[in-house]
Design a protein around this motif. Structure first.
Motif, PDB file in Angstrom:
ATOM      1  N   TRP A   1     -13.804  68.853  55.752  1.00  0.00           N
ATOM      2  CA  TRP A   1     -14.179  70.049  56.204  1.00  0.00           C
ATOM      3  C   TRP A   1     -15.614  71.073  56.022  1.00  0.00           C
ATOM      4  CZ3 TRP A   1     -14.400  73.591  52.661  1.00  0.00           C
ATOM      5  CH2 TRP A   1     -14.520  73.568  51.369  1.00  0.00           C
ATOM      6  N   MET A   2     -15.899  70.995  54.934  1.00  0.00           N
ATOM      7  CA  MET A   2     -17.715  71.486  54.627  1.00  0.00           C
ATOM      8  C   MET A   2     -17.907  72.145  55.639  1.00  0.00           C
ATOM      9  SD  MET A   2     -15.844  69.197  52.845  1.00  0.00           S
ATOM     10  CE  MET A   2     -17.222  68.052  52.401  1.00  0.00           C
ATOM     11  N   GLY A   3     -18.204  70.685  56.885  1.00  0.00           N
ATOM     12  CA  GLY A   3     -19.059  70.865  57.993  1.00  0.00           C
ATOM     13  C   GLY A   3     -18.619  72.138  58.626  1.00  0.00           C
ATOM     14  N   VAL A   4     -18.174  71.909  59.241  1.00  0.00           N
ATOM     15  CA  VAL A   4     -16.717  72.499  60.070  1.00  0.00           C
ATOM     16  C   VAL A   4     -16.699  74.236  59.003  1.00  0.00           C
ATOM     17  CG1 VAL A   4     -15.033  73.292  61.510  1.00  0.00           C
ATOM     18  CG2 VAL A   4     -15.498  70.974  61.320  1.00  0.00           C
ATOM     19  N   ALA A   5     -16.515  74.553  57.840  1.00  0.00           N
ATOM     20  CA  ALA A   5     -16.379  75.658  57.539  1.00  0.00           C
ATOM     21  C   ALA A   5     -17.756  76.178  57.452  1.00  0.00           C
ATOM     22  CB  ALA A   5     -15.950  75.504  56.303  1.00  0.00           C
ATOM     23  N   ARG A   6     -18.831  75.261  57.605  1.00  0.00           N
ATOM     24  CA  ARG A   6     -20.529  76.081  57.311  1.00  0.00           C
ATOM     25  C   ARG A   6     -20.828  76.559  59.098  1.00  0.00           C
ATOM     26  NH1 ARG A   6     -25.156  72.937  55.032  1.00  0.00           N
ATOM     27  NH2 ARG A   6     -24.489  74.458  52.968  1.00  0.00           N
ATOM     28  N   ILE A   7     -19.914  76.158  60.143  1.00  0.00           N
ATOM     29  CA  ILE A   7     -20.461  76.324  61.465  1.00  0.00           C
ATOM     30  C   ILE A   7     -19.388  77.568  61.617  1.00  0.00           C
ATOM     31  CG2 ILE A   7     -19.821  75.996  63.833  1.00  0.00           C
ATOM     32  CD1 ILE A   7     -20.932  72.668  62.614  1.00  0.00           C
ATOM     33  N   VAL A   8     -17.582  77.479  61.573  1.00  0.00           N
ATOM     34  CA  VAL A   8     -16.847  78.489  61.751  1.00  0.00           C
ATOM     35  C   VAL A   8     -17.944  79.723  61.458  1.00  0.00           C
ATOM     36  CG1 VAL A   8     -14.610  79.404  61.393  1.00  0.00           C
ATOM     37  CG2 VAL A   8     -15.198  76.881  62.244  1.00  0.00           C
TER      38      VAL A   8
ATOM     39  N   GLY B   1     -16.551  77.589  69.379  1.00  0.00           N
ATOM     40  CA  GLY B   1     -16.641  75.985  70.498  1.00  0.00           C
ATOM     41  C   GLY B   1     -17.716  74.817  69.346  1.00  0.00           C
ATOM     42  N   PRO B   2     -17.825  75.748  69.104  1.00  0.00           N
ATOM     43  CA  PRO B   2     -19.128  74.538  68.291  1.00  0.00           C
ATOM     44  C   PRO B   2     -18.240  74.056  66.978  1.00  0.00           C
ATOM     45  CG  PRO B   2     -20.127  76.516  68.048  1.00  0.00           C
ATOM     46  CD  PRO B   2     -18.980  76.757  69.018  1.00  0.00           C
TER      47      PRO B   2
ATOM     48  N   ALA C   1     -17.674  55.733  71.929  1.00  0.00           N
ATOM     49  CA  ALA C   1     -17.427  56.766  73.172  1.00  0.00           C
ATOM     50  C   ALA C   1     -16.756  57.855  72.979  1.00  0.00           C
ATOM     51  CB  ALA C   1     -16.271  55.605  73.976  1.00  0.00           C
ATOM     52  N   VAL C   2     -16.652  57.866  71.782  1.00  0.00           N
ATOM     53  CA  VAL C   2     -16.019  59.202  71.397  1.00  0.00           C
ATOM     54  C   VAL C   2     -17.405  59.819  71.194  1.00  0.00           C
ATOM     55  CG1 VAL C   2     -15.264  60.327  69.298  1.00  0.00           C
ATOM     56  CG2 VAL C   2     -13.952  58.796  70.112  1.00  0.00           C
ATOM     57  N   THR C   3     -18.806  59.236  70.837  1.00  0.00           N
ATOM     58  CA  THR C   3     -19.718  59.938  69.805  1.00  0.00           C
ATOM     59  C   THR C   3     -21.163  60.752  71.498  1.00  0.00           C
ATOM     60  OG1 THR C   3     -19.657  58.520  68.444  1.00  0.00           O
ATOM     61  CG2 THR C   3     -22.382  59.738  68.631  1.00  0.00           C
ATOM     62  N   LEU C   4     -20.362  60.029  72.431  1.00  0.00           N
ATOM     63  CA  LEU C   4     -21.550  59.641  73.946  1.00  0.00           C
ATOM     64  C   LEU C   4     -20.188  61.365  74.473  1.00  0.00           C
ATOM     65  CD1 LEU C   4     -21.622  57.064  75.059  1.00  0.00           C
ATOM     66  CD2 LEU C   4     -23.707  58.444  74.531  1.00  0.00           C
ATOM     67  N   ILE C   5     -18.988  61.328  74.182  1.00  0.00           N
ATOM     68  CA  ILE C   5     -18.248  62.369  74.946  1.00  0.00           C
ATOM     69  C   ILE C   5     -18.174  64.047  73.705  1.00  0.00           C
ATOM     70  CG2 ILE C   5     -15.958  63.593  75.016  1.00  0.00           C
ATOM     71  CD1 ILE C   5     -14.943  60.367  75.728  1.00  0.00           C
ATOM     72  N   GLY C   6     -18.331  63.409  72.935  1.00  0.00           N
ATOM     73  CA  GLY C   6     -18.899  64.461  71.487  1.00  0.00           C
ATOM     74  C   GLY C   6     -20.398  64.852  71.668  1.00  0.00           C
ATOM     75  N   ASP C   7     -21.339  64.329  72.091  1.00  0.00           N
ATOM     76  CA  ASP C   7     -22.965  65.014  72.452  1.00  0.00           C
ATOM     77  C   ASP C   7     -22.960  65.265  73.730  1.00  0.00           C
ATOM     78  OD1 ASP C   7     -23.950  63.544  70.106  1.00  0.00           O
ATOM     79  OD2 ASP C   7     -24.656  61.850  71.842  1.00  0.00           O
ATOM     80  N   ARG C   8     -21.990  65.532  75.074  1.00  0.00           N
ATOM     81  CA  ARG C   8     -22.219  66.220  75.924  1.00  0.00           C
ATOM     82  C   ARG C   8     -21.688  67.177  76.134  1.00  0.00           C
ATOM     83  NH1 ARG C   8     -23.018  67.947  79.748  1.00  0.00           N
ATOM     84  NH2 ARG C   8     -22.992  67.907  81.778  1.00  0.00           N
ATOM     85  N   LEU C   9     -20.326  67.842  75.184  1.00  0.00           N
ATOM     86  CA  LEU C   9     -19.888  69.542  75.311  1.00  0.00           C
ATOM     87  C   LEU C   9     -20.702  69.803  74.340  1.00  0.00           C
ATOM     88  CD1 LEU C   9     -15.965  68.013  73.244  1.00  0.00           C
ATOM     89  CD2 LEU C   9     -16.803  69.157  75.515  1.00  0.00           C
ATOM     90  N   ARG C  10     -21.927  68.688  72.934  1.00  0.00           N
ATOM     91  CA  ARG C  10     -22.606  68.611  72.215  1.00  0.00           C
ATOM     92  C   ARG C  10     -23.595  70.683  73.012  1.00  0.00           C
ATOM     93  NH1 ARG C  10     -25.832  66.527  68.029  1.00  0.00           N
ATOM     94  NH2 ARG C  10     -26.119  65.472  69.782  1.00  0.00           N
ATOM     95  N   ASP C  11     -24.124  69.461  74.379  1.00  0.00           N
ATOM     96  CA  ASP C  11     -25.106  69.523  75.510  1.00  0.00           C
ATOM     97  C   ASP C  11     -24.584  70.811  75.797  1.00  0.00           C
ATOM     98  OD1 ASP C  11     -26.693  67.667  73.572  1.00  0.00           O
ATOM     99  OD2 ASP C  11     -26.554  66.480  75.857  1.00  0.00           O
ATOM    100  N   SER C  12     -23.485  70.748  76.178  1.00  0.00           N
ATOM    101  CA  SER C  12     -23.020  72.126  77.219  1.00  0.00           C
ATOM    102  C   SER C  12     -23.008  73.404  76.770  1.00  0.00           C
ATOM    103  CB  SER C  12     -21.544  71.469  78.011  1.00  0.00           C
ATOM    104  OG  SER C  12     -20.827  70.931  76.301  1.00  0.00           O
TER     105      SER C  12
END
Lengths: 290, 329
Positions: A154-161, A198-199, A263-274
């Motif tokens: 959870w720590m990464g998400v917590a920092r981002i949020v 979003g992030p 597959a999951v990582t490529l989709i995540g990368d695409r979301l991040r780029d957008s």
């Protein structure tokens, strides 16, 4: 969504692969006539190479393991476990991280300092080591892995949020809502969080691949999902000492795992780029392998 | 207080928090370590005596104070299983892991950064898509699977393909067992044993670094100074090797520190698959035996390495990027 997919063959390929694996994970164990857990005539059925028939005439797409069980059917049964744990573990982590990060930023002061100090000290221990310690201390199994994946991710998400909430809080519409007399928590819930998630969604998507990898690692080391229930990790472990004589037993489940995480990582990368246009500083933090 | 002194203080506080956290974590676990340690035939009295011996019957606060005090003095306790000091066990295992990790980390950057630059220079073209899928696939592969696949190729595969003896790389241990190889031959033997573990770790690491450098380089390629350098007639090797590299170095330093946890995880698997007697292996053995002092000691050690690396990166950043000198954060 459709426009993005048409313009991006890599991402649409990833979506198709993921759907195929999901479909196969749902259907193959259901439709198969063989029980993927039952052990039959071991001597006649064991270690049949891929793409061949056993003595009884049954076709085995990927051959059989040392107990004569069909590898492909087991792999697809394992896909259910691995996907459920990967997605479930990341969602738990995302929920904890969102709450912790939002509270830390919103309350500030001592809440913020304690939360972030806790997150920092958990981040200082490599996540695999943390997982190993937790998995070893409690009874290994599905629930332990799920809880531990959530508790250590959870720590990464917590920092981002936290960062996002701090940024959004300074925007005029928050002040406007407060001036209109909206309650403190309502402002956070209705006005700030929706603009900050979003992030966190991207981080969670990328976290799914990571969680699947970690689960497989724990199971590979014997501290995760326990046989006879198959998971990709414990199937690879099961073929480990056959790597010289029957390498497909260990390697095939890994291919399914790699395709899924890819597959999951490529989709995540695409979301991040957008997202990157709007959130450049945070987009960069996402996607570190832990 | 100077910036460095404040960072030292921060790192020490963080270390103390981690030490406390590890203690709490271990004590939160169900079960009594003494019960795992006595043989099945032991009486309740034996277990109680052991508990007293290990100090497990004292109040938690006292146990915590004793442990934290000992950690500060560099004393990580005594292994339940072998009765040796934990620090000695860890120090015996550390050189193997540090050498394995260090060489792999070096290769990771030497391969990953140029690969990422190459991709960024061709961003959006077929070759970039292809290499991106490839690096993401390696990044998506579990370390232990890559290790096993390499073993399959270089043992099973090498034998079926009839590869020369030199390419049939050993897959287990760090030396040929029973060998009395010394000097040059002994070193060569060690190198041959190291090839597969190092390649495994470096491949996983380089894939991650390439993914990162690709986007970092792509970000700076829009900058004006890149155009200026090109307009001056600088060759691509100079544009990338000097200008671009210099500008992404601070990020790479941070990334180097951030990639340590992944390297630790990788080394645990690699040491397990290739039977290398390093820290990861020691920790796995201790976990299976519920040898808590060793598990706690290894965790403290790993955390110390991570904290120190982050601290070093923080201190190095202003030196590498003068823009950060002006406003110490």
């Amino acid at each position: 969504m459709r426009r993005i997919l048409a313009a991006d063959r890599v991402t649409s390929g990833a979506v198709v692969m993921l759907l195929l694996i999901l479909g196969a994970a749902a259907l193959v164990p259901m439709l198969s006539r063989q029980d993927p857990l039952a052990i039959g005539d071991v001597l006649a059925l064991r270690l049949i190479p891929p793409f061949s028939r056993d003595a009884g005439g049954t076709w085995h797409l990927l051959g059989t393991d040392r107990f004569g069980r069909d590898l492909f059917v087991r792999m697809m049964l394992a896909a259910r476990v691995s996907l459920a744990l990967g997605v479930g573990g990341s969602l738990i982590a995302a929920a904890i991280g969102t709450i912790a990060g939002a509270l830390a930023a919103w309350r500030g002061g001592i809440t913020d300092r304690i939360t972030m100090a806790f997150a920092d000290s958990l981040l200082a221990i490599p996540r695999l080591v943390l997982l190993l310690v937790c998995a070893a201390l409690w009874q290994p199994g599905l629930l332990t892995v799920l809880v531990v994946l959530g508790a250590t991710g959870w720590m990464g998400v917590a920092r981002i949020v936290r960062g996002e909430v701090l940024g959004v809080r300074a925007r005029p519409f928050v002040e406007a809502a407060q001036a209109l007399g909206v309650s403190h928590w309502q402002v956070l819930w209705r006005h700030v969080l929706p603009n900050a998630v979003g992030p966190a969604i991207v981080a969670t998507t990328l976290g799914v691949g990571n969680a699947i990898l970690l689960e497989s690692g724990l199971s590979f080391l014997g501290l995760g999902i326990q046989p006879p229930r198959p998971s990709w990790g414990n199937m690879i472990a099961g073929g480990r000492d056959l790597i010289v004589s029957a390498p497909w037993v260990a390697l095939a489940p890994g291919v399914a795992l790699i395709v899924t995480v890819l597959a999951v990582t490529l989709i995540g990368d695409r979301l991040r780029d957008s997202l990157a246009g709007q959130h450049a500083p945070f987009a960069r933090q996402l996607g570190e392998r832990s | 207080m100077s910036v460095v002194a404040r960072r030292v203080a921060n790192a020490l506080v963080l270390f103390w928090l981690v030490v406390t956290l590890i203690f709490v974590l271990i004590r939160m676990a169900p079960g009594d370590p003494a019960e795992f340690l006595v043989p099945p035939t032991a009486t309740a009295g034996d277990a109680a005596r052991l508990r007293t011996d290990l100090g497990l019957d004292r109040p938690l606060v006292i146990q915590y104070a004793r442990w934290a005090g000992a950690v500060v003095r560099g004393n990580l306790g005594e292994s339940f299983a072998s009765r040796q000091p934990v620090s000695r066990l860890l120090l015996d295992a550390a050189p193997v892991s540090v050498a394995l990790g260090g060489i792999s980390l070096l290769l990771t950057f030497l391969i990953g950064v140029p690969l990422g630059m190459f991709q960024a220079a061709r961003r959006g073209r077929a070759l970039d898509h292809l290499t991106t899928v490839l690096t993401t696939a390696v990044y998506a592969a579990p370390t232990f699977w890559i290790a096993l696949a390499l073993v399959a190729v270089f043992t099973y595969g090498a034998a079926t393909l009839g590869l020369p003896q030199a390419l049939r790389l050993p897959a287990f241990g760090i030396r040929t067992p029973g060998g009395v190889l010394h000097g040059w031959a002994g070193f060569l033997d060690l190198v041959r044993h190291a090839v597969l573990p190092v390649v495994t770790l470096a491949a996983v690491g380089a894939a991650g670094i390439a993914r990162y450098s690709r986007s970092a380089v792509a970000d700076v390629l829009h900058e004006g100074w890149v155009g200026t350098a090109r307009a001056k007639g600088a060759r691509p090797s100079r544009v990338y090797g000097r200008h671009v590299l210099r500008n992404i170095t601070p990020q790479l330093v941070v990334l180097g520190a951030l990639s340590l946890p992944g390297l630790v995880a990788g080394s645990v698997f690699v040491e397990s698959v290739f039977a290398w007697p390093g820290l990861g292996k020691a920790m796995l053995v201790a976990i299976q035996a519920r040898d808590y002092p060793v598990v706690m000691g290894a965790t403290v050690f790993y955390a110390a390495v991570v904290i120190f690396a982050n601290f070093a990166a923080d201190v190095a950043l202003p030196l590498l990027d003068p823009r950060r000198m002006a406003k110490p954060a």
